[in-house]
Design a protein around this motif. Structure first.
Motif, PDB file in Angstrom:
ATOM      1  N   ALA A 177       0.822  -1.214   0.000  1.00  0.00           N
ATOM      2  CA  ALA A 177       0.000   0.000   0.000  1.00  0.00           C
ATOM      3  C   ALA A 177       0.854   1.260   0.000  1.00  0.00           C
ATOM      4  O   ALA A 177       0.444   2.311  -0.494  1.00  0.00           O
ATOM      5  N   ALA A 178       2.073   1.142   0.568  1.00  0.00           N
ATOM      6  CA  ALA A 178       2.955   2.315   0.637  1.00  0.00           C
ATOM      7  C   ALA A 178       3.434   2.720  -0.740  1.00  0.00           C
ATOM      8  O   ALA A 178       3.872   3.856  -0.950  1.00  0.00           O
ATOM      9  N   LEU A 179       3.388   1.804  -1.682  1.00  0.00           N
ATOM     10  CA  LEU A 179       3.877   2.099  -3.025  1.00  0.00           C
ATOM     11  C   LEU A 179       2.764   2.642  -3.921  1.00  0.00           C
ATOM     12  O   LEU A 179       2.996   2.974  -5.068  1.00  0.00           O
ATOM     13  N   ALA A 180       1.567   2.657  -3.361  1.00  0.00           N
ATOM     14  CA  ALA A 180       0.439   3.143  -4.168  1.00  0.00           C
ATOM     15  C   ALA A 180      -0.342   4.206  -3.417  1.00  0.00           C
ATOM     16  O   ALA A 180      -1.565   4.300  -3.520  1.00  0.00           O
ATOM     17  N   LEU A 181       0.381   4.992  -2.637  1.00  0.00           N
ATOM     18  CA  LEU A 181      -0.282   6.067  -1.876  1.00  0.00           C
ATOM     19  C   LEU A 181      -0.783   7.138  -2.842  1.00  0.00           C
ATOM     20  O   LEU A 181      -0.102   7.446  -3.831  1.00  0.00           O
ATOM     21  N   PRO A 182      -1.935   7.716  -2.576  1.00  0.00           N
ATOM     22  CA  PRO A 182      -2.508   8.691  -3.518  1.00  0.00           C
ATOM     23  C   PRO A 182      -1.645   9.949  -3.639  1.00  0.00           C
ATOM     24  O   PRO A 182      -1.166  10.465  -2.626  1.00  0.00           O
ATOM     25  N   GLY A 183      -1.461  10.380  -4.874  1.00  0.00           N
ATOM     26  CA  GLY A 183      -0.732  11.644  -5.132  1.00  0.00           C
ATOM     27  C   GLY A 183       0.756  11.548  -4.886  1.00  0.00           C
ATOM     28  O   GLY A 183       1.397  12.558  -4.604  1.00  0.00           O
ATOM     29  N   THR A 184       1.332  10.332  -4.967  1.00  0.00           N
ATOM     30  CA  THR A 184       2.774  10.202  -4.736  1.00  0.00           C
ATOM     31  C   THR A 184       3.441   9.459  -5.889  1.00  0.00           C
ATOM     32  O   THR A 184       2.798   8.698  -6.612  1.00  0.00           O
ATOM     33  N   VAL A 185       4.732   9.698  -5.997  1.00  0.00           N
ATOM     34  CA  VAL A 185       5.551   8.970  -6.973  1.00  0.00           C
ATOM     35  C   VAL A 185       6.754   8.434  -6.209  1.00  0.00           C
ATOM     36  O   VAL A 185       7.355   9.160  -5.417  1.00  0.00           O
ATOM     37  N   LEU A 186       7.077   7.176  -6.423  1.00  0.00           N
ATOM     38  CA  LEU A 186       8.210   6.563  -5.718  1.00  0.00           C
ATOM     39  C   LEU A 186       9.528   7.139  -6.238  1.00  0.00           C
ATOM     40  O   LEU A 186       9.773   7.163  -7.445  1.00  0.00           O
ATOM     41  N   LEU A 187      10.346   7.585  -5.321  1.00  0.00           N
ATOM     42  CA  LEU A 187      11.669   8.094  -5.702  1.00  0.00           C
ATOM     43  C   LEU A 187      12.750   7.056  -5.444  1.00  0.00           C
ATOM     44  O   LEU A 187      13.658   6.871  -6.240  1.00  0.00           O
ATOM     45  N   GLU A 188      12.657   6.405  -4.260  1.00  0.00           N
ATOM     46  CA  GLU A 188      13.730   5.503  -3.844  1.00  0.00           C
ATOM     47  C   GLU A 188      13.179   4.518  -2.817  1.00  0.00           C
ATOM     48  O   GLU A 188      12.265   4.869  -2.064  1.00  0.00           O
ATOM     49  N   ARG A 189      13.696   3.292  -2.788  1.00  0.00           N
ATOM     50  CA  ARG A 189      13.284   2.349  -1.737  1.00  0.00           C
ATOM     51  C   ARG A 189      14.481   1.540  -1.261  1.00  0.00           C
ATOM     52  O   ARG A 189      15.383   1.238  -2.033  1.00  0.00           O
ATOM     53  N   ARG A 190      14.485   1.216   0.066  1.00  0.00           N
ATOM     54  CA  ARG A 190      15.515   0.347   0.645  1.00  0.00           C
ATOM     55  C   ARG A 190      14.769  -0.719   1.431  1.00  0.00           C
ATOM     56  O   ARG A 190      14.332  -0.457   2.565  1.00  0.00           O
ATOM     57  N   ASP A 191      14.600  -1.859   0.802  1.00  0.00           N
ATOM     58  CA  ASP A 191      13.768  -2.912   1.396  1.00  0.00           C
ATOM     59  C   ASP A 191      14.318  -3.398   2.727  1.00  0.00           C
ATOM     60  O   ASP A 191      13.556  -3.668   3.661  1.00  0.00           O
ATOM     61  N   ALA A 192      15.669  -3.521   2.824  1.00  0.00           N
ATOM     62  CA  ALA A 192      16.263  -4.045   4.062  1.00  0.00           C
ATOM     63  C   ALA A 192      15.935  -3.143   5.250  1.00  0.00           C
ATOM     64  O   ALA A 192      15.790  -3.616   6.388  1.00  0.00           O
ATOM     65  N   GLU A 193      15.788  -1.868   5.008  1.00  0.00           N
ATOM     66  CA  GLU A 193      15.501  -0.921   6.103  1.00  0.00           C
ATOM     67  C   GLU A 193      14.014  -0.611   6.208  1.00  0.00           C
ATOM     68  O   GLU A 193      13.590   0.120   7.116  1.00  0.00           O
ATOM     69  N   GLY A 194      13.228  -1.132   5.299  1.00  0.00           N
ATOM     70  CA  GLY A 194      11.787  -0.823   5.293  1.00  0.00           C
ATOM     71  C   GLY A 194      11.549   0.660   5.036  1.00  0.00           C
ATOM     72  O   GLY A 194      10.668   1.291   5.619  1.00  0.00           O
ATOM     73  N   TRP A 195      12.342   1.237   4.137  1.00  0.00           N
ATOM     74  CA  TRP A 195      12.356   2.705   3.947  1.00  0.00           C
ATOM     75  C   TRP A 195      12.004   3.065   2.502  1.00  0.00           C
ATOM     76  O   TRP A 195      12.478   2.406   1.569  1.00  0.00           O
ATOM     77  N   VAL A 196      11.166   4.054   2.328  1.00  0.00           N
ATOM     78  CA  VAL A 196      10.868   4.576   0.990  1.00  0.00           C
ATOM     79  C   VAL A 196      10.913   6.104   0.995  1.00  0.00           C
ATOM     80  O   VAL A 196      10.647   6.735   2.027  1.00  0.00           O
ATOM     81  N   ALA A 197      11.274   6.649  -0.153  1.00  0.00           N
ATOM     82  CA  ALA A 197      11.195   8.099  -0.347  1.00  0.00           C
ATOM     83  C   ALA A 197      10.209   8.349  -1.471  1.00  0.00           C
ATOM     84  O   ALA A 197      10.311   7.731  -2.541  1.00  0.00           O
ATOM     85  N   LEU A 198       9.255   9.231  -1.216  1.00  0.00           N
ATOM     86  CA  LEU A 198       8.197   9.495  -2.184  1.00  0.00           C
ATOM     87  C   LEU A 198       8.151  10.989  -2.512  1.00  0.00           C
ATOM     88  O   LEU A 198       8.462  11.826  -1.651  1.00  0.00           O
ATOM     89  N   GLU A 199       7.770  11.275  -3.719  1.00  0.00           N
ATOM     90  CA  GLU A 199       7.528  12.661  -4.101  1.00  0.00           C
ATOM     91  C   GLU A 199       6.027  12.887  -3.998  1.00  0.00           C
ATOM     92  O   GLU A 199       5.245  12.130  -4.565  1.00  0.00           O
ATOM     93  N   VAL A 200       5.647  13.906  -3.241  1.00  0.00           N
ATOM     94  CA  VAL A 200       4.221  14.136  -2.996  1.00  0.00           C
ATOM     95  C   VAL A 200       3.734  15.284  -3.862  1.00  0.00           C
ATOM     96  O   VAL A 200       4.315  16.374  -3.849  1.00  0.00           O
ATOM     97  N   ARG A 201       2.696  15.016  -4.616  1.00  0.00           N
ATOM     98  CA  ARG A 201       2.071  16.058  -5.432  1.00  0.00           C
ATOM     99  C   ARG A 201       0.646  16.244  -4.943  1.00  0.00           C
ATOM    100  O   ARG A 201      -0.010  15.274  -4.602  1.00  0.00           O
ATOM    101  N   GLY A 202       0.166  17.432  -4.927  1.00  0.00           N
ATOM    102  CA  GLY A 202      -1.245  17.662  -4.628  1.00  0.00           C
ATOM    103  C   GLY A 202      -1.571  17.636  -3.156  1.00  0.00           C
ATOM    104  O   GLY A 202      -0.681  17.714  -2.303  1.00  0.00           O
ATOM    105  N   PRO A 203      -2.856  17.505  -2.824  1.00  0.00           N
ATOM    106  CA  PRO A 203      -3.321  17.645  -1.440  1.00  0.00           C
ATOM    107  C   PRO A 203      -2.839  16.505  -0.543  1.00  0.00           C
ATOM    108  O   PRO A 203      -2.574  15.395  -1.006  1.00  0.00           O
ATOM    109  N   ILE A 204      -2.776  16.827   0.747  1.00  0.00           N
ATOM    110  CA  ILE A 204      -2.159  15.898   1.681  1.00  0.00           C
ATOM    111  C   ILE A 204      -3.180  15.012   2.413  1.00  0.00           C
ATOM    112  O   ILE A 204      -2.849  13.932   2.913  1.00  0.00           O
TER     113      ILE A 204
END
Lengths: 299, 270
Positions: A236-263
């Motif tokens: 679900a974290a990879l399909a959050l509304p209004g976001t685009v995946l920038l980077e992920r580190r599976d071993a750390e359970g970490w993602v960086a997303l670019e957020v567009r639009g309302p929060i």
């Protein structure tokens, strides 16, 4: 009447473009931000508006007078250059007296400005060559503002000011606007612009790419969201509304997303997830520019 | 305009102090040596022994008129290379500070953002330059006076003749100031003015000097500003050199006028 009108304003230095075909209208009584990365043409535009350089083509009027030849209108102008430029052999007081006398107007704001920007009389009696960078900047601001000009042109006004003095300056500029004066300021610091400006123009590579109200700029703004999950990255974290995946580190359970639009939709989608840490970072102006241009470039 | 003029003068106070001290000290040394050289008779004897190359420095190859000893010596002192270097350095330095250095440091932006026409900035700086040159010449006269007083030869001086040298010297350095100001008006860095202005002045001097020593170069001497600066000749004639003054002041005025036009049209960039 607009405080500043530029029509096809162009300055070239041989093959190099300083600014090209700038069309701009700055209404009276606003704080207008002139944004762009270094070398975008901000200072060239300011120098055209203050009559320091002559346009290769086009023209600009400032307070109703031609920017290049309209010398008398400058009695209603206040100007802060981008760097240095104070008479080192004078004291602060002498400089303010000298520049005030050249303005052809009284300087009703000097005392209160000196007080609010923490330039005490003892400091003003000292030679400018002994001043710190911050004190020089404050003195520069006082000379620009002391005669309560109808139009203020400020080139990177917060450069060299500590956070407290930046706040003091913001208050002063807001009061200036409240008195019906116009402020035209260049900056590459987005929070400063967001806090102060009613309207902004964005330049890049010598070209005007947008003139926006600040609210519109904020709507376009990209933000970076970093999430750390306790039990690995959920789908679900990879399909959050209004976001685009920038980077992920599976071993750390970490993602960086670019957020567009309302929060709000994003927060609702995040609520059931096991978020361990969250960093919501304001994007740099350059990133916003880049995003803005990419959007413009799309059909 | 008065404020700009005053400011231009005040800004030069440190430089003025330095050049002013030298303007008193150097001629004082020259004056003191008058007695050591044996006064008027000793000077006549010495003059006969000097090579033409040295005499050409003073433009007084014809020698001094009888009875002109101390007066001629002081007049020749006005062409002493040390004083010429001092006055040239002061003139060029003040011209550089007037415009190019202000552009370089960005201080000119503070002036031009105000309701001041650019020509007023140039004229006020030119006026300050003229006053500074006149002041230095006055100090040089004070230095000579002190030197001759120490030498006990004050009574030998013919002041009416010597004072006529001052307008000639003033006109020469106004002319040098004129083209220095022109160079300063178009430059954005002081360093870009110092070299060319000093080199041009040196060229004028060498041209004048060479033209006195080498016949084929004589016609070229007229091109040099120093050709129109003849303190010994002025003191000996006892009259103002109107033609020389006219040439030098024309060059000065042309330099100032061109500086105004150039500064009026140029972009202020760093």
């Amino acid at each position: 009447m607009a405080a500043i009108v530029a029509q096809g304003l162009t300055k070239r230095y041989g093959e190099t473009v300083g600014i090209e075909g700038l069309d701009l209208e700055v209404p009276e009584g606003v704080i207008f931000g002139f944004l762009g990365p270094n070398g975008a043409g901000k200072t060239t535009t300011i120098r055209l508006l203050t009559g320091f350089i002559k346009p290769t083509a086009g023209a600009a009027t400032v307070l109703g007078a031609d920017a290049w030849s309209g010398v008398q209108a400058r009695s209603r102008l206040g100007f802060l250059p981008d760097v240095g430029g104070l008479y080192e052999e004078q004291t602060g007081q002498e400089l303010l007296d000298f520049l005030g006398s050249l303005q052809g107007r009284a300087c009703p704001l000097r005392a209160s400005l000196c007080e609010r920007l923490e330039l005490p009389a003892a400091l003003l009696r000292r030679g400018i060559k002994t001043y710190s960078k911050g004190s020089r900047r404050k003195l520069g601001l006082v000379q620009a503002l002391q005669h309560d000009p109808d139009l203020l042109i400020l080139d990177e006004p917060t450069e060299g000011l500590d956070p407290l003095m930046q706040q003091a300056l913001f208050s002063i500029l807001e009061e200036t606007r409240a008195r019906g004066r116009t402020v035209f300021m260049s900056s590459h610091i987005l929070p400063e612009v967001e806090r102060l400006c009613d309207q902004v123009a964005i330049v890049r590579g010598g070209h005007l790419v947008a003139v926006e109200r600040v609210a519109e700029l904020q709507r376009r703004k990209l933000r970076r969201l970093e999430l750390r999950f306790r039990d690995g990255i959920p789908d679900a974290a990879l399909a959050l509304p209004g976001t685009v995946l920038l980077e992920r580190r599976d071993a750390e359970g970490w993602v960086a997303l670019e957020v567009r639009g309302p929060i709000q939709p994003l927060l609702r989608a995040l609520a059931p997830l096991t978020v361990e840490d969250l960093v919501f970072e304001q994007a740099h102006l350059e990133e916003i520019f880049l995003d803005y241009y990419q959007q413009r470039g799309q059909p | 305009m008065a404020r700009l003029f005053k400011m231009a003068l005040v800004r030069q106070r440190t430089m003025l102090l330095l050049f002013g001290a030298l303007a008193v000290a150097l001629p004082m040394l020259i004056g003191v040596t008058y007695r050591a050289l044996g006064g008027a008779p000793g000077l006549e004897d010495l003059w006969k022994l000097l090579p033409e190359g040295i005499k050409a420095l003073t433009r007084a190859q014809g020698g001094f008129l009888p009875g002109m000893g101390a007066t001629g010596y002081m007049a020749a002192g006005f062409r002493h290379p040390m004083l010429l270097v001092l006055l040239t350095a002061a003139t060029v330095a003040v011209a550089v500070a007037a415009l190019a250095r202000e552009v370089e440091r960005g201080t000119i932006l503070l002036l031009l953002a105000r309701p001041i026409p650019r020509w007023k900035v140039v004229v006020s700086r030119g006026a300050a330059l003229a006053v500074i040159i006149a002041l230095l010449l006055a100090l040089i006269l004070v230095g000579f006076t002190l030197g001759f007083a120490f030498a006990g030869a004050l009574g030998d001086l013919q002041w009416r003749r010597l004072l006529l040298v001052l307008p000639n010297a003033l006109a020469l350095f106004l002319a040098i100031g004129g083209y220095s100001l022109l160079l300063s008006a178009r430059a954005s860095e002081g360093g870009h003015v110092m070299g060319p202005a000093a080199a041009l002045t040196l060229l004028f001097f060498v041209l004048d000097y060479s033209s006195q020593l080498w016949e084929p170069l004589r016609p070229l001497g007229y091109v040099s500003l120093f050709h129109y600066y003849d303190p010994v000749g002025v003191a000996q004639s006892g009259s103002l050199p109107w033609r020389d003054l006219l040439v030098l002041l024309t060059v000065a005025a042309a330099g100032l006028g061109a500086a105004i036009v150039v500064f009026q049209r140029r972009d202020i960039t760093r």
